[in-house]
Design a protein around this motif. Structure first.
Motif, PDB file in Angstrom:
ATOM      1  N   ASN A 233      -8.823  -3.398  36.952  1.00 14.98           N
ATOM      2  CA  ASN A 233      -9.732  -3.510  38.013  1.00 14.98           C
ATOM      3  C   ASN A 233     -11.055  -2.698  37.882  1.00 14.98           C
ATOM      4  O   ASN A 233     -12.107  -3.139  38.328  1.00 14.98           O
ATOM      5  N   ASN A 264      -2.137  -9.766  39.803  1.00 12.30           N
ATOM      6  CA  ASN A 264      -2.428  -8.712  40.173  1.00 12.30           C
ATOM      7  C   ASN A 264      -3.730  -9.158  41.618  1.00 12.30           C
ATOM      8  O   ASN A 264      -4.742  -9.612  41.309  1.00 12.30           O
ATOM      9  N   GLN A 266      -5.231  -7.327  43.777  1.00  6.96           N
ATOM     10  CA  GLN A 266      -6.330  -6.599  43.872  1.00  6.96           C
ATOM     11  C   GLN A 266      -7.443  -7.337  43.065  1.00  6.96           C
ATOM     12  O   GLN A 266      -8.603  -7.323  43.478  1.00  6.96           O
ATOM     13  N   THR A 267      -7.045  -7.740  41.688  1.00  6.47           N
ATOM     14  CA  THR A 267      -7.885  -8.434  40.905  1.00  6.47           C
ATOM     15  C   THR A 267      -8.527  -9.779  41.448  1.00  6.47           C
ATOM     16  O   THR A 267      -9.731 -10.128  41.594  1.00  6.47           O
ATOM     17  N   LEU A 270     -11.058  -9.062  44.054  1.00  2.00           N
ATOM     18  CA  LEU A 270     -12.072  -8.631  43.478  1.00  2.00           C
ATOM     19  C   LEU A 270     -13.108  -9.944  43.016  1.00  2.00           C
ATOM     20  O   LEU A 270     -14.427  -9.773  43.378  1.00  2.00           O
TER      21      LEU A 270
END
Length: 310
Positions: A233, A264, A266-267, A270
């Motif tokens: 990330n 993931n 969070q990825t 993003l």
């Protein structure tokens, strides 16, 4: 490479059998025992260019081990400074690989050449760059090492430094004219490799120095795609500052597909924040949401569907 005590023999023709004195000379070179080495060389019964069974000379062993006194002793006794063993490695290569800047400088004082290459095409600069030895890299560049050297697979010193995340060396090489977008034979650039390895600082420096954010390998994947799949990330955050493509790539997929496959959350967030479209299908007509069973990821990809909307 590791130097084992494989015994030494002289290179005079025909080669003599291994002798206890030659073995002692190699031991002294490896351990840095200069007085013993001098004694053995002065005896006239040990050749300064003795080789062990792997073809290494005592000078290579001393250079690899970083023993300046022994290196100087061997050179003064006439050791061939540019001798290459069968793999193509020389004393300068070994000193550079191990980061012994004082030995590298000493070898240059006595005429070491940066021209010699190993069987894979590597030289002293590729070795020093791969292991992040910034002082040695500086010394090599000052003494004529070629910043454009390449291994047989096309990897440059810059590529190897990026692979290891060696930011100082990356800066040195770029300042010396290394081509930031030069790729390996398979199309892999330094940026792609740094991204894959998760080296965010290296990615940042390469981007600031003009690396092509969307350069793709022969398989059609970009730095963002690879970082997304691996869940790096901090690398993704650096790449997104340069607005890389979040649409369909030459490999028929998107970075969001890669992020979902990587699992993931969070990825995924993003990329959604960077306007990646969750409704863009890949070449197999699959949406990113079709590639996961994770409720947490599905919730951000299909918020309306899961919340009872249309």
């Amino acid at each position: 490479l590791s130097f084992r005590n494989t015994g030494g023999r002289c290179v005079s023709s025909p080669p003599q059998k291994e002798t206890p004195l030659a073995n002692a000379a190699f031991w002294a070179a490896r351990k840095g025992n200069a007085p013993l080495l001098q004694l053995l060389l002065n005896s006239g019964r040990v050749d300064a260019d003795c080789r062990d069974s792997s073809g290494s000379t005592a000078l290579m062993v001393a250079s690899y081990s970083g023993h300046c006194d022994c290196v100087k002793q061997l050179i003064m006794q006439g050791a061939d400074i540019n001798y290459q063993r069968e793999t193509g490695s020389s004393a300068l290569f070994f000193a550079s690989q191990q980061g012994h800047d004082d030995v590298v400088k000493l070898l240059f004082e006595f005429g070491a050449s940066t021209e010699f290459q190993t069987k894979d095409g590597g030289g002293a600069l590729t070795a020093a760059s791969q292991y992040g030895h910034a002082k040695v890299v500086e010394t090599l560049l000052k003494n004529g090492a070629n910043v454009h050297d390449q291994l047989h697979d096309g990897a440059t010193p810059l590529f190897l430094a990026a692979q290891g995340g060696h930011v100082t060396v990356i800066r040195q090489l770029l300042s010396s004219g290394a081509k930031v977008n030069q790729s390996r034979e398979d199309g892999t650039t330094a940026l792609w490799m740094a991204a894959q390895m998760g080296h965010d600082e290296a990615v940042k420096v390469l981007l600031l120095r003009g690396a092509d954010r969307d350069a793709d390998r022969h398989d059609g994947s970009t730095a963002l795609f690879k970082a997304a799949f691996k869940g790096h990330n901090s690398v993704i955050e650096e790449l997104l500052k340069f607005s890389p493509s979040v649409g369909i790539l030459k490999n028929g997929s998107t970075a969001l597909h890669a992020a979902v496959m990587g699992g993931n959350l969070q990825t995924v967030l993003l990329l959604l924040g960077a306007n990646a479209d969750p409704m863009t299908p890949n070449e197999n007509h699959e949406l990113p949401a079709d590639l996961t069973r994770s409720d947490r990821i599905l919730k951000v990809l299909r918020p309306k569907v899961l919340n009872g909307g249309s």
